[in-house]
Design an enzyme around this catalytic site. Structure first.
Site, PDB file in Angstrom:
ATOM      1  CB  SER A   1     -10.207  13.435 -30.894  1.00  0.00           C
ATOM      2  OG  SER A   1      -9.252  13.885 -31.825  1.00  0.00           O
TER       3      SER A   1
ATOM      4  CE  LYS B   1      -8.972  11.217 -34.508  1.00  0.00           C
ATOM      5  NZ  LYS B   1      -9.127  12.661 -34.829  1.00  0.00           N
TER       6      LYS B   1
END
Length: 212
Positions: A126, A163
């Protein structure tokens, strides 16, 4: 450093150092209370305040893991074998963090700026567009002081993920660097989000015994 700690304060301090060595981050008040047999987290809070007054820790307001070691104690909590590799971090959907040190990498903390406190193994793709790939080791600086747009290690509902951090009011978005992954939206009024640290570097393909 000369310290005049009571027996109970020494137990609390030793537990903090042990937790930071094993997990890479400090314990919560509730975890201290549970481990040392206190009746409530408030009792742990009183001992933490005493340790803060005596200068062996520094308390950071506004976060449940806001405990920092000072001076010689901070150096003592860093392994002489190099940076600890702590568990795994999901770089896809979050997974439960492994609470153990796999090994140590022979790399000085000051190799990174700001200095790294530990390495976290990344799983998933990701964050691939930020150059963080499956199997990499992410160097992490322990801090809750972050800015919008920085890459963070975040703990959400007892799970850990890497993230990019964005915040507006009570809402935080944990944004992937891969168009195949939707942002994770967090409402701080209803969800428990903790920032475990700031990503400060990457060791490519850190799955072997050495650095690549």
């Amino acid at each position: 450093m000369s310290r005049s700690l009571t027996s109970r304060q020494q137990h609390v301090f030793d537990f903090i150092v042990k937790t930071m060595n094993e997990l890479g981050y400090p314990p919560t008040r509730a975890e201290i209370a549970r481990a040392l047999g206190f009746r409530s987290p408030n009792a742990a809070e009183e001992h933490l305040r005493a340790l803060d007054r005596k200068g062996v820790i520094r308390m950071i307001p506004g976060t449940s893991r806001g405990i920092r070691l000072t001076g010689e104690e901070d150096a003592a909590a860093t392994s002489t074998d190099g940076l600890p590799v702590v568990g795994e971090v999901a770089a896809g959907s979050p997974i439960l963090a492994a609470a153990h040190i796999d090994r140590h990498c022979p790399l000085a903390p000051d190799y990174f700026t700001p200095r790294a406190d530990y390495l976290l193994r990344v799983r998933g793709l990701s964050m691939k567009d930020a150059g963080i790939l499956d199997g990499d080791l992410l160097a992490v600086h322990r801090t809750q002081q972050i800015r919008d747009g920085q890459i963070v290690v975040a703990r959400l509902d007892d799970e850990v993920t890497v993230k990019r951090f964005k915040r507006q009011g009570h809402h935080v978005w944990l944004v992937a660097e891969n168009a195949d992954f939707a942002p994770i939206e967090v409402d701080l009024r209803h969800q428990d989000l903790e920032i475990e640290g700031l990503g400060v570097g990457v060791i490519r393909g850190g799955g072997g015994n050495g650095l690549h």
